[in-house]
Scaffold this active site. Sequence first.
Site, PDB file in Angstrom:
ATOM      1  N   HIS A   2     -10.534   6.988 -13.004  1.00 22.37           N
ATOM      2  CA  HIS A   2      -9.300   6.301 -13.412  1.00 22.37           C
ATOM      3  C   HIS A   2      -8.159   6.970 -12.673  1.00 22.37           C
ATOM      4  CE1 HIS A   2      -6.182   4.261 -15.428  1.00 22.37           C
ATOM      5  NE2 HIS A   2      -5.802   5.279 -16.153  1.00 22.37           N
ATOM      6  N   ASP A  58      -6.841   1.999 -19.705  1.00 17.71           N
ATOM      7  CA  ASP A  58      -5.919   2.898 -20.412  1.00 17.71           C
ATOM      8  C   ASP A  58      -4.613   2.212 -20.776  1.00 17.71           C
ATOM      9  OD1 ASP A  58      -5.198   5.319 -21.548  1.00 17.71           O
ATOM     10  OD2 ASP A  58      -4.427   6.171 -19.691  1.00 17.71           O
ATOM     11  N   HIS A  91       1.049   2.072 -16.102  1.00 14.76           N
ATOM     12  CA  HIS A  91       1.543   2.438 -17.428  1.00 14.76           C
ATOM     13  C   HIS A  91       2.271   3.780 -17.434  1.00 14.76           C
ATOM     14  CE1 HIS A  91      -2.787   3.514 -17.131  1.00 14.76           C
ATOM     15  NE2 HIS A  91      -2.383   4.678 -17.598  1.00 14.76           N
ATOM     16  N   ASP A 145      -4.517   7.328 -11.969  1.00 13.71           N
ATOM     17  CA  ASP A 145      -3.073   7.222 -12.158  1.00 13.71           C
ATOM     18  C   ASP A 145      -2.421   7.706 -10.864  1.00 13.71           C
ATOM     19  OD1 ASP A 145      -3.097   6.607 -15.101  1.00 13.71           O
ATOM     20  OD2 ASP A 145      -4.086   8.558 -15.136  1.00 13.71           O
TER      21      ASP A 145
END
Length: 927
Positions: free
Chosen positions: A14, A126, A351, A16
Amino acid sequence: MTKKKRAHIISHTHWDREWYLPYEKHHMRLIQLVDSLLDQLDEGSDYKSFYLDGQTIIIEDYLQVRPEQKERLEKHIRNGRIVIGPWYILQDAFLTSGEANVRNMQVGHKDAKRYGTPSKIGYFPDTFGLVGQTPQLMQQSGIDNVFFGRGVKPTGFNNTVSDAGYESSFSELMWEGPDGSKVLGVLFANWYSNGNEVPVDEESARKFWETKLADAEKYASTNELLYMNGCDHQPIQRDLPEAIRMAEHLYPDIEFVHSNFPEYLEALRASSEHELSTVKGELRSQRTDGWGTLVNTASARVYLKQMNQLGQTMLEKVAEPLASYAYLLGHAYPHDQLTYAWKTLMQNHPHDSICGCSVDEVHREMVTRFDKSRHVAEALIEESTSQIATAVDTSIFERYGENARPVVVFNTTGWERSGVVQMELDAARLYFRDGHTLEEMATQMKAVDLSDRILVDEDGNHIPCTVEDLGLQFGYDLPDDRFRQPYSCRRVRIRFETENVAAFGLKTYALVNFADDAKSGTPSKTTTLLRGERGMENQHLIVTIADNGSFTITDKRTGRTYKDLGVYENVGDIGNEYMFKQPENEVARTTQALQAEIRVLEDTSYLASFEVIHQWEIPESADEMLDQEQRELIYYPYRKAQRSTKMIPLQIRTVVSLSRSGKGVQIETTFNNQAKDHRVRALFPTDLVSAVHHVDSMFEIATRDNKPAPEWQNPSNTQHQQSFVDVSEKEAGLVVANLGLNEYEVLQDGRNTIAVTLLRAVGELGDWGLFPTPEAQCLGEHTFQIEIIPHDGNGAASGAYIEAYQFQVPWTLAQTEVHTGYLTPNNTPFAWQGDGLAFSSLKVNEDSGDVMLRWFNMTTDSATLKFATSQANPQPFETAYKSNILEEEGEILHLNSIEEASTLSFATKEWNIQTGSCEIVTVGMRR
């Protein structure tokens, strides 16, 4: 016979792009990760595949540094071993617009197709909750599933899952949107890292799988168990094949598979025996204690949300429609430039970025990206308006002489519009190329007489207008075929009310010398909207301002009066960027008992406004205990810090305005924040009786309960909004619209007060450690804009929601010359009708060249959409078809006969389409 259990292990990371480290530091780790992945895949077939987090921007980021690896990367993508898409980025759901989400899917698919096939996986690992229209958006993208980590089962500290109050019986469920669209939902009940770092040695592997198998079986509806082999920024597990072989040795009755999402979904559907729970609408973790929802990211670093609202609007509601209009006139559509602007903007939509919950360096870079994207939009808008204005026939203003200065007003919203507009206009120019000395140019420009300038429309009617002399100014043209052309000019700022500008249309005026006006008579007599010392009134509303600076609105259409509007509230905040926490037993401070300074700011026939000043004092910050609790990593709900006893000034300036045609009251609030650890809200009591309220979300007017679920323990019940929130009863309602203020709460105060968060100031990130974020205290000047819109109880039918949507979109004005043209001075290329429908988008498809229009149904009732083209289109449209959000061609639409024609009387051709409850409708038009 019991079916054999199968463990699907899906490798992923994941990613980010930016979070607790700034972008480039994460970026360098990404290079290492993809290098390692390519090496692993080159070694053989034991390591079968890797899911690249559902976002194609990872490929961009990697190839930016390693362009020579493109062929190697593409080989593994085409072979299906690296799975990419369907998104460009993994965006936040509630803080990004519907059109931004559509562009995200479109760009993700387009970029993925350059390397292979986009994955059809609805991936939201997420995301901080999911909007209700997600199932429909997935179905329209050819995706029948959603994988997500938040929004249904109770999630608390460190993403732990509670054992009570499930909304679904299993981690697998059916998710139904408001229109009836359904997708298979798979919740990462044990998070998207439940198969991370699988041990290879026997003893560790036995302990690992003993726990992990039990955890997955606890929630799974079948024997197909899902294990996500990765986590945030997780390097690949290169010895995973060996770890799988060890698991097979330890558990011979279980099949361990290095799997992927399509294989898992196929197996899941084939083995499904239980009837899955159906979850409907938004996934916002409402069946929880309320402490872990991350909802207050909606108010972290509000300045980012304001810049995002403007950036999205400038692209989707201004630049694209104007470029489409120019395209209809024969000009090229700027596909690449718009894609670049959208990509730059969307890089702020993950996000951890748009939610304002990263370290300060991240959000500084975001400001630059917002500026870059907006600058592209502004350049494209300027080009399109020039192209369109050049085609407008302004020769009707020739009779006013050489000083006539035509102005074209563009309404880029999907509805007819009236309102106050302003622009800076050059009343006279002298170009440097003409050989004047600087002194001569200055002298001549300063000598220009502006005292008798008036504004007229195409029929010669005098339009009340304020002309403000801005004095001598420098400017320049940038011609396409010559070097830049600097000039000296005498510039003015004009302000006036334009009325009844058609949807997608334009209306033309001119600033002229009154002495050159051939029409008899004088400018209309000045009237006023002021009523008494502290009142304003138009045909719709009466506004009265009280001693404390709050105001009362009386809706003349319903007779309903709304009191105490615009009181400000201040409380402490000892939480973090993710979540708000008010100090225990603190009593909120308000301006309710504060005497305000009030004066008339503007008094014209088309606009009245009052300035309200509050001289307030609030605590300087939290007390010293907060720093101690942060350093000790005390979970924010359990903190005991209070506010400082030292007070500092907070002067709040509010401008309350009412226009002649206005259906709402607009307020602009400005203050210089020098306090820390606090929250400021504006309060709007409705005194309406209702257990629910309505709120603008992505392609939906969602209905939410005023009172939280019984499981909710958090004293705060703040929630997300996009354009507005509405509290209404049978015959009255109050809409509070905003520009980039995404957090609100309907208070349990007996008055159903709508509280809109203006500013929330905190000093730490707040996740898995201590990350100080002093810039999240948001010190400095801030300005906030809100519109209060009363209505008759039906926000959609009354036009209140339309007013709120139009509040989001700035007017566009362009100065042009007196010239001939083939467009009439009052013109529009399209018209449409449809009760309960909201217009969303007008753009051009890059592949087909077709013009694409999108609406969504605000209501649960079916509706008939009628749309038509006008004679303004030089090349008429021959075909219209129903499409989807990927702009793929669908059903050809019926062309109405003369007998079927509607009131869209200007049309050359007209079509209609039936829309279902809450349906998102995209139409393609082909020449």
